[in-house]
Scaffold this motif. Structure first.
Motif, short mmCIF file in Angstrom:
data_model
loop_
_atom_site.label_atom_id
_atom_site.label_comp_id
_atom_site.label_asym_id
_atom_site.label_seq_id
_atom_site.Cartn_x
_atom_site.Cartn_y
_atom_site.Cartn_z
N ASN A 158 5.48 1.93 15.47
CA ASN A 158 4.36 1.28 16.14
C ASN A 158 3.47 0.49 15.18
O ASN A 158 2.35 0.10 15.54
CB ASN A 158 3.52 2.32 16.89
N VAL A 159 3.98 0.28 13.96
CA VAL A 159 3.28 -0.57 12.99
C VAL A 159 4.08 -1.86 12.85
O VAL A 159 5.26 -1.83 12.49
CB VAL A 159 3.13 0.12 11.63
N SER A 160 3.46 -2.98 13.11
CA SER A 160 4.14 -4.27 13.03
C SER A 160 4.36 -4.67 11.57
O SER A 160 3.47 -4.50 10.73
CB SER A 160 3.32 -5.35 13.75
N THR A 161 5.54 -5.21 11.31
CA THR A 161 5.84 -5.69 9.96
C THR A 161 4.93 -6.84 9.58
O THR A 161 4.67 -7.08 8.39
CB THR A 161 7.31 -6.13 9.88
N VAL A 162 4.41 -7.56 10.55
CA VAL A 162 3.47 -8.67 10.29
C VAL A 162 2.23 -8.14 9.57
O VAL A 162 1.59 -8.86 8.78
CB VAL A 162 3.08 -9.37 11.60
N PHE A 163 1.89 -6.90 9.80
CA PHE A 163 0.70 -6.28 9.23
C PHE A 163 0.84 -6.04 7.72
O PHE A 163 -0.14 -5.78 7.03
CB PHE A 163 0.43 -4.96 9.97
N VAL A 164 2.08 -6.12 7.20
CA VAL A 164 2.33 -5.87 5.78
C VAL A 164 1.54 -6.84 4.91
O VAL A 164 0.98 -6.46 3.88
CB VAL A 164 3.84 -5.95 5.48
N ASP A 165 1.48 -8.13 5.32
CA ASP A 165 0.74 -9.13 4.54
C ASP A 165 -0.71 -8.69 4.32
O ASP A 165 -1.23 -8.75 3.20
CB ASP A 165 0.75 -10.48 5.27
N TRP A 166 -1.35 -8.25 5.40
CA TRP A 166 -2.74 -7.84 5.29
C TRP A 166 -2.89 -6.64 4.36
O TRP A 166 -3.82 -6.60 3.54
CB TRP A 166 -3.28 -7.48 6.68
N MET A 167 -1.97 -5.68 4.46
CA MET A 167 -2.06 -4.48 3.62
C MET A 167 -1.97 -4.84 2.15
O MET A 167 -2.74 -4.33 1.32
CB MET A 167 -0.96 -3.48 4.01
N VAL A 168 -1.01 -5.69 1.80
CA VAL A 168 -0.81 -6.04 0.39
C VAL A 168 -2.01 -6.81 -0.15
O VAL A 168 -2.53 -6.50 -1.24
CB VAL A 168 0.49 -6.86 0.22
N PHE A 169 -2.47 -7.79 0.58
CA PHE A 169 -3.51 -8.68 0.05
C PHE A 169 -4.92 -8.09 0.18
O PHE A 169 -5.85 -8.56 -0.49
CB PHE A 169 -3.45 -10.04 0.74
N SER A 170 -5.09 -7.07 1.02
CA SER A 170 -6.42 -6.48 1.17
C SER A 170 -6.64 -5.32 0.19
O SER A 170 -7.76 -4.83 0.05
CB SER A 170 -6.61 -5.96 2.60
N LYS A 171 -5.58 -4.88 -0.47
CA LYS A 171 -5.69 -3.70 -1.34
C LYS A 171 -5.13 -4.03 -2.71
O LYS A 171 -3.96 -3.82 -3.01
CB LYS A 171 -4.93 -2.53 -0.71
N PRO A 172 -5.96 -4.53 -3.64
CA PRO A 172 -5.49 -4.90 -4.98
C PRO A 172 -4.89 -3.72 -5.76
O PRO A 172 -4.07 -3.93 -6.65
CB PRO A 172 -6.76 -5.43 -5.66
#
Length: 588
Positions: A534-548
């Motif tokens: 239930n986690v979209s792969t599209v969300f991966v971008d946000w996770m990587v770039f929001s968490k240095p």
């Protein structure tokens, strides 16, 4: 006038900084002052290389220049260009003493040669569980690093192929042989410790060569070597005067070939004995008891044909044991352990795995009668199956509990264990299907010391309970648990220092809950979302770039991440990889 803290000697600051639980806790301090930065850099002696991003902008060589006191390097979880890493280490000015290259593919032989010529300080080399390890690798190690003192070449994953393919290759191309070990023993005269377990072509000749040529040999492990027999074991006992630790398996006693038990009296300095997967007798255990050796560690794992009286003779004789392991000793009962505990007053670690008749009564007895006990492993026992009437005495020294796969474990039982062990730092209750968050919360209330919490495969656990922050919790393994968005919000609010989070297969996790984690867990470094449907792969971008701080991420489905995306994430400092390459979650 109060002294300015800047005037404190560096040695005082080192004493203060050394009391921090994890090197990551020093990061903010290192940014506050150049003096602190210099001191903290000098305290770092161990370095684990996990991420291929280490090569970006020459970061690896820069780190080696920054941390000049590194003595130990671990690349066992590295999945990039190992040749390049070894050459970088070889070219550095470090005085590395320990190198762990285990679990990789074939060794970079040219890199090892350069390392051997440039780094004479290396004393410990771990090459366990390599995809390919044969005599040629052994020859390179022997010729390049004759000063090695400890070597682990256990359990190579050599693919032997079909019978027809094996006929086309000589034995030396299939694995390590007696000839390889003999040459190694002639080159590494100062060898003190070696593990040759899981090398199927080795025979007694290898043990004889090691015992005869390596006169300083103190520890030897040779499990799962089917052609090593009791004759080889006895040769080691008689011809290794400095032997202090031995791990053996495959003993067949009683046997028409070996009518007598092994004579341990020749190994006068033997302090650690491990016997695995053997048919042993009480006579052998009595022989060990009569040997009068300085035994401190004793293990019986998957053995048969002995009785309680054999164990009793060992424990009543050696009452200074610090480590005791009984694995799959099915006849042990709570009454047996109550009788044995009178001899275990110096015990620090005990493992009672697969002892299905032992209940919480044994746990209470251990906590009461073993005042120095720190680690208890009762995986696949019968915790929760006792009558609960035993005396409950607090033991503040106990720091690690492995209670996984106890099907009868209940929240009420966990409550009692939490009251006994207030200072536990590692708790593993994976696959304990009868517990909920209420039981786990007992360990997480008040001034909780928990740093590692494992609740894998516990569908009844949906959160970790409410309360104050848990600033010491660094590793949370909750794969295939009942953790949902509400549970993630609680974790985000309570676990501000979380470093590693395993959520594999948690179907209740969505973007909503993960945003709480990524917003509140400021220093998160690794997260596993494999199978979180239930986690979209599209969300991966946000996770990587929001968490240095993020260094490794396993997405819900790696196949939906393109190579160009992975390269972009890698340049940003985060390795996006599959579940297999992310199984290591504990940072050194």
């Amino acid at each position: 006038m109060a002294n300015n803290c800047d005037d404190l000697p560096d040695e005082c600051w080192e004493l203060i900084f050394n009391r921090f639980d994890h090197h990551s806790h020093l990061e903010s301090l290192s940014l506050s002052s150049k003096k602190f930065l210099t001191i903290i850099n000098g305290l770092r002696t161990h370095f684990t290389i996990l991420n291929p991003t280490i090569f970006i902008h020459g970061n690896l060589s820069k780190l080696f220049h920054r941390f000049t006191h590194i003595k130990s390097i671990d690349v066992s979880s590295f999945r990039g260009n190992l040749d390049r890493v070894i050459l970088e280490i070889a070219k550095s000015d470090l005085k590395v003493e320990t190198l762990n290259v285990s679990k990789n593919n074939r060794l970079p032989l040219e890199g090892l040669k350069v390392l051997g010529s440039n780094m004479k300080s290396l004393r410990v080399l771990n090459c366990a569980n390599l995809s390919k390890f044969c005599d040629i690798e052994l020859f390179t190690i022997a010729n390049s690093m004759p000063w090695l003192e400890e070597l682990d070449i256990s359990y190579p994953r050599n693919n032997l192929g079909s019978g027809f393919e094996m006929q086309r290759l000589n034995v030396a191309e299939l694995g390590v042989t007696n000839y390889g070990i003999e040459l190694l023993s002639l080159k590494l005269r100062g060898l003190r410790k070696i593990n040759i377990s899981g090398n199927p072509f080795l025979t007694n000749n290898s043990l004889m060569a090691l015992s005869s040529n390596c006169v300083f040999l103190k520890e030897i492990e040779f499990l799962h070597c089917p052609f090593i027999t009791q004759l080889g074991i006895e040769f080691v006992m008689c011809n290794s005067p400095n032997l202090c630790s031995v791990s053996v398996d495959g003993i067949q006693i009683p046997s028409p070939m070996y009518m007598n038990a092994i004579d341990f009296t020749f190994a006068r300095g033997l302090s650690s004995v491990e016997i695995h997967e053997s048919v042993i007798s009480d006579e052998l255990l009595h022989s060990l008891a009569k040997a009068g050796i300085p035994l401190r560690r004793f293990t019986l794992a998957y053995c048969s044909n002995f009785t309680f009286f054999g164990i009793l003779s060992i424990l009543s004789t050696y009452q200074s044991l610090e480590y005791l392991a009984f694995i799959d000793v099915g006849f042990l009962t709570d009454k047996h352990m109550s009788d044995l505990c009178r001899y275990l007053c110096t015990l620090i670690t005990i493992k009672l795995k697969l002892c299905s008749k032992l209940t919480d009564s044994t746990f209470f007895t251990l906590a009461k009668n073993c005042p120095f006990l720190k680690d208890i492993d009762m995986e696949r026992a019968n915790l929760g199956g006792g009558d609960g009437t035993a005396d409950i005495v607090k033991n503040s020294r106990i720091m690690s509990l492995n209670l996984a796969y106890n099907s009868n474990l209940s929240d009420e039982c966990l409550r009692k264990l939490a009251s006994i062990c207030p200072n536990v730092e590692l708790l593993d209750v994976s696959s304990c299907l009868g517990i909920t968050e209420k039981g786990v919360a007992e360990f997480l209330k008040g001034d909780s010391k928990i740093r590692h919490l494992h609740i894998n495969d516990c569908l009844g656990i949906k959160n970790i309970g409410t309360g104050f922050e848990l600033p010491k919790l660094e590793v949370l393994q909750a794969a295939r648990s009942g953790i949902d968005d509400e549970g993630l919000a609680i974790i985000g609010n309570r676990c501000c220092r979380l470093l590693n989070f395993d959520l594999e297969g948690c179907v209740g996790a969505t973007k909503v809950g993960l945003m709480e984690i990524f917003t509140n867990c400021k220093i998160l470094r690794e997260i596993n979302l494999n199978g979180c449907v239930n986690v979209s792969t599209v969300f991966v971008d946000w996770m990587v770039f929001s968490k240095p701080s993020l260094r490794k991420l396993v997405p819900p489905r790696l196949s939906l991440i393109t190579e160009s995306q992975r390269e972009l994430f890698l340049r940003h400092g985060c390795l996006v990889c599959d579940g297999y390459s992310s199984k290591r979650y504990v940072q050194e």
